[in-house]
Design an enzyme around this catalytic site. Structure first.
Site, PDB file in Angstrom:
ATOM      1  N   CYS A  56       1.219  -1.348  -0.474  1.00 43.45           N
ATOM      2  CA  CYS A  56      -0.200   0.471  -0.012  1.00 43.45           C
ATOM      3  C   CYS A  56       0.743   1.644   0.406  1.00 43.45           C
ATOM      4  O   CYS A  56       0.395   2.215  -0.777  1.00 43.45           O
ATOM      5  CB  CYS A  56      -0.937  -0.075   0.882  1.00 43.45           C
ATOM      6  N   ASP A 108      -3.143  -7.970  -4.890  1.00 46.41           N
ATOM      7  CA  ASP A 108      -2.942  -7.329  -3.919  1.00 46.41           C
ATOM      8  C   ASP A 108      -3.732  -5.808  -5.220  1.00 46.41           C
ATOM      9  O   ASP A 108      -3.480  -5.652  -5.773  1.00 46.41           O
ATOM     10  CB  ASP A 108      -1.994  -6.043  -3.713  1.00 46.41           C
ATOM     11  N   GLN A 127       1.493 -11.204  -3.270  1.00 46.98           N
ATOM     12  CA  GLN A 127      -0.390 -10.736  -3.169  1.00 46.98           C
ATOM     13  C   GLN A 127      -0.991 -10.175  -4.218  1.00 46.98           C
ATOM     14  O   GLN A 127      -0.195  -9.141  -5.190  1.00 46.98           O
ATOM     15  CB  GLN A 127      -0.601  -9.821  -1.747  1.00 46.98           C
ATOM     16  N   LYS A 143     -13.740  -4.769   7.644  1.00 49.44           N
ATOM     17  CA  LYS A 143     -12.961  -5.619   7.152  1.00 49.44           C
ATOM     18  C   LYS A 143     -13.927  -7.187   7.114  1.00 49.44           C
ATOM     19  O   LYS A 143     -14.567  -7.568   7.487  1.00 49.44           O
ATOM     20  CB  LYS A 143     -11.549  -6.125   7.147  1.00 49.44           C
ATOM     21  N   HIS A 197      -8.448  -1.480   0.809  1.00 47.16           N
ATOM     22  CA  HIS A 197      -7.286  -2.325   0.445  1.00 47.16           C
ATOM     23  C   HIS A 197      -8.667  -4.222   0.030  1.00 47.16           C
ATOM     24  O   HIS A 197      -9.161  -4.141   0.405  1.00 47.16           O
ATOM     25  CB  HIS A 197      -6.410  -3.261   1.500  1.00 47.16           C
ATOM     26  N   HIS A 257      -5.374  -2.006  -4.641  1.00 44.57           N
ATOM     27  CA  HIS A 257      -5.545  -0.308  -3.700  1.00 44.57           C
ATOM     28  C   HIS A 257      -7.058   0.216  -4.524  1.00 44.57           C
ATOM     29  O   HIS A 257      -6.320   1.250  -5.327  1.00 44.57           O
ATOM     30  CB  HIS A 257      -4.481   0.179  -3.254  1.00 44.57           C
ATOM     31  N   ARG A 271       7.723 -10.827   5.158  1.00 50.42           N
ATOM     32  CA  ARG A 271       7.528 -11.184   6.329  1.00 50.42           C
ATOM     33  C   ARG A 271       8.314 -12.146   7.128  1.00 50.42           C
ATOM     34  O   ARG A 271       8.689 -12.688   6.540  1.00 50.42           O
ATOM     35  CB  ARG A 271       6.164 -10.824   6.519  1.00 50.42           C
TER      36      ARG A 271
END
Length: 734
Positions: free
Chosen positions: A421, A470, A468, A555, A601, A472, A450
RNA sequence: GCCGCUGUAGCUCAGUGGUAGAGCGCACCCUUGGUAAGGGUGAGGUCGUGGGUUCAACUCCCAUCAGCGGCUCCA
């Protein structure tokens, strides 16, 4: 004079107190024989429980013939089996093994115990323990409950020298523990005087005072033979109260079933599940590799696995295009200040790789005699200017004073990105936006890193570096519900295409009693309502989870159940009111003034690694054709038809089908075996007969023989259509 | 991270204080065979890594790395 109401509404009156067993006997001898326990006003009790007042009573029996064991009965049996196992272990290993805690679990039971120095409890003893358990079950000793006054019970346990049971008793009595030393405060509820029991209950397996016994709340089955079949299954270690600073105990796992057949079935199922293990299949089918020199938790996608991943990515990218997403690419690292702004560093530093520091700065410090500890300080510090900016924007003390360092002391550096992000926020912020352009949907298969604890790592499903799927979505507040809806429809398409039917949705809402959340109550209400409405519209099970929201917004999580019954959290959709503030993002509204965008997200797969791992188990390696690394294997009957086989391969390759050729000098039986082991969707067996008619004999994965010949052209057309449609089932039939 | 178990050929695994084994796979040869393994020959190993004990260590001890199984609320 108790009047007892049965589940069917019948009432039975007695002129004296009766046991639950007596009631069962008064209904019928068969029921009395089958009953394991009773439910009195909804509370589980022993069959010997004395009823002296009016109540509702239901009798628990193992099962009706031909039906699976009633779960409550199974739990009772397993709890009782835990006692039998503990007795067996004390018989085999020694009476000085101290018992701590032995509850039933979803698939069996365990008992935590302390094995004194010099004694050994290992899996070598399982046969002996199992034999002893079977003997105790055969003896059919009664489970006998007796209660003693609190003081007497505590004294008894103290005399026995078992601090774990002392602790259990004290907890049951609502007393502060005198033996367990924990940094954690005693929970208010357990210390509440209202919860205190006046007495403690013990269960002897047989005659009190003569046979084995244990402090226990119960209830239990009437006697040991009613347990059915019980075995010890595995060993693990556990800490007392799960506290790693406390005593280390051995956790002995076991399970029990009503019959040998059910136990066998369970063991067989476990075996089947183990065969689906993505780590085993991943190795056998060469889908991925983890190399210790590269590092734990880091996935090397081998060519076969890369095909599966590439196909999935193409699939989702096509869906994203339909939904108006735009693709972006960002690097794997970012400057430390970026993550100080986003709040990832240093606050989440324990779950991140250490920063990458510029060599020159480090050498300078080193030359100046700077200690390691001080170097870390210089890396983790935040400049006054950055801190002021962030604190001002967030209207909070986001950067604490002890983090702030003079500029000339700070070392510049980079971080492996833990999330995509911040980079995406910078892309949004790099150009002005009008409300007319909103929403801006930035998508990237972004790889993040991570620092997971080493013990948590597991194959592809728990890793340290992952990609991911991913995106946004930068949108106006009004657009939030529509965008959430769009995210969910995407997930629905994905799950439907892959035939993953067993999933549920968790909606994380804010805790009404907390004020840690950012954003106005009004926008939260709207976002939460939008999440709930969107989840509802999915048509699958969903639960509201108050307090599970992130501090920056509500979420939606997707939880998929795999064949072993394990639940995997995959995709997620999160609404974020905070990111716009942190990065000072804005768009110009219709009123010609700047407004903060809300960010959503979302990652429907979660990560490519975990998703592929779950998919491997889901399909047991037998992927649908569109995902299969090799879709077709051409197998000539003998080398005499190798030329024709080459022709078939060329035709398939020209049609963009992933095809392999087995032109070895093995017999066809061997070629079939190999292709079947590799879970190839279609085997094309070609011999002189086929060559003559320009056809192929098609054997579909999972079938016993070929389904007959079909013209080569027809096969090519059919498999092309199947792949293009991303069919979950193999559909080409001659 | 912590605890227990494991680490031997590409894979699955035997094995012993005294020069390392099987099956599968791989290479080559024979076989040319119509649907879940035809036969033979051969190559392939610093016994996870680093120390120690010993005349001698894959084996025993220590450390380390990795994999596997576990690891919080009330008998």
């Amino acid at each position: 004079m108790p009047t007892i109401t049965l589940p069917n509404g019948d009432k039975k009156s007695f002129d004296h107190p009766v046991s639950a067993y007596d009631v069962a006997a008064s209904i019928g001898a068969g029921l009395a024989k089958a009953a394991l326990a009773a439910k009195v006003d909804g509370e589980l009790k022993d069959l010997s429980f004395t009823i002296d007042r009016d109540c509702n009573l239901a009798l628990i029996t193992a099962s009706k013939p031909g039906q699976p064991t009633n779960p409550e009965a199974l739990t009772l049996m397993r709890h009782s089996a835990a006692h039998v196992m503990a007795e067996a272990i004390q018989d085999v290993v020694g009476k000085d093994v101290l018992l701590a805690y032995g509850p039933p679990t979803e698939t069996g039971f365990f008992y935590d115990m302390y094995v004194p120095e010099g004694k050994k409890l290992s899996s070598d003893l399982f046969d002996q323990i199992n034999a002893r358990m079977a003997a105790i079950i055969k003896e059919d000793r009664k489970f006998c409950r007796y209660e003693v006054a609190a003081v007497e019970g505590l004294n008894k346990l103290r005399a026995e020298g078992n601090k774990y049971k002392m602790d259990n008793a004290e907890r049951a009595l609502g007393m502060p523990s005198s033996v367990y030393k924990s940094s954690k405060p005693v929970a208010a509820s357990s210390a509440a005087p209202g919860n205190q029991a006046a007495s403690l209950s013990f269960y002897s397996t047989g005659t009190p005072g003569q046979n084995w016994e244990d402090l226990c709340r119960g209830p239990h089955v009437p006697s040991t033979s009613r347990i059915g079949v019980a075995i010890v299954t595995s060993l693990a270690s556990a800490y007392w109260h799960g506290d790693e600073n406390s005593d280390r105990l051995i956790r002995v796992y076991g399970t029990a079933f009503a019959s040998q057949a059910e136990l066998d079935n369970y063991l067989k199922q476990k075996e089947e599940a183990a065969k689906r293990d993505h780590r085993v299949i991943g190795k056998a089918l060469r889908l991925f590799h983890i190399d210790e020199t590269v590092g734990q938790g880091l996935i090397l996608w081998t060519p076969n696995g890369s095909i599966v991943r590439r196909e999935l990515q193409n699939f989702i990218a096509a869906e994203l295009k339909k939904q108006g997403y735009t693709e972006v690419f960002t690097p794997h690292i970012g400057g430390l200040d970026l993550y100080k702004t986003s709040g990832h560093f240093p606050y989440y530093k324990d779950s991140q790789f250490a920063p990458i520091v510029e060599r020159e700065a480090l050498e300078k410090l080193s030359a100046a005699g700077c200690s390691c500890a001080e170097m870390i300080n210089r890396v983790e510090g935040v400049s006054q200017r950055l801190a002021d900016g962030i604190n001002q924007r967030t209207k909070a003390t986001t950067i604490a004073a002890d983090r702030i360092k003079p500029d000339d002391q700070l070392i510049p550096g980079f971080m492996l990105k833990p999330m995509n992000c911040p980079h995406h926020a910078k892309i949004f912020g790099s150009a002005p936006h009008s409300y007319r352009d909103m929403p801006v949907r930035l998508a990237e298969f972004g790889t993040v890193y991570r620092w997971e604890q080493s013990g948590e790592l597991n194959g592809m499903t728990r890793v340290r570096g992952f990609t991911q799927d991913d995106a946004h979505l930068f949108c106006t507040e009004e657009q939030v519900p529509g965008e959430i809806q769009g995210c969910l429809s995407l997930v629905k398409i994905i799950f439907a295409t892959l035939g993953m039917k067993d999933y549920r949705v968790r909606v994380g809402l804010r805790d009404p009693d907390s004020n840690k959340y950012t954003g106005s109550a009004e926008s939260w209400d709207k976002a939460e309502a939008a999440c709930i409405a969107a989840a509802q519209s999915l048509g699958v099970a969903f639960s509201k989870e108050p307090g599970e929201a992130a501090f920056y917004g509500p979420k939606i999580d997707f939880v998929v159940k795999d064949v072993i019954g394990r639940e995997w959290q995959l995709g997620t959709v999160q609404v974020d009111y905070q990111m716009g503030n942190r990065f000072d993002l804005s768009y110009i509204g219709a009123d010609n003034t700047p407004h903060r965008p809300v960010v959503i997200h979302r990652a429907p797969f979660g990560s490519m690694e975990r998703f592929c791992g779950v998919l491997i188990e889901h399909f047991a390696g037998a992927f649908p054709t569109w995902l299969s690394p090799q879709q077709v294997r051409v197998m000539p009957i003998s080398e005499k038809t190798n030329d024709y086989a080459e022709k078939v391969v060329a035709a398939l390759r020209a049609a963009d089908v992933r095809v392999g050729l087995d032109a070895g000098n093995d017999r066809i039986q061997a070629k079939v075996k190999v292709a079947a082991d590799e879970k190839i969707p279609y085997m094309l067996i070609v011999g002189p007969r086929d060559a003559e008619s320009n056809s192929v004999s098609v054997r579909v994965r999972g079938t016993e023989k070929d389904l007959g010949a079909m013209p080569l052209d027809a096969f090519v057309a059919a498999i092309k259509a199947e792949i293009a449609a991303r069919k979950a089932e193999l559909g080409v039939k001659p």
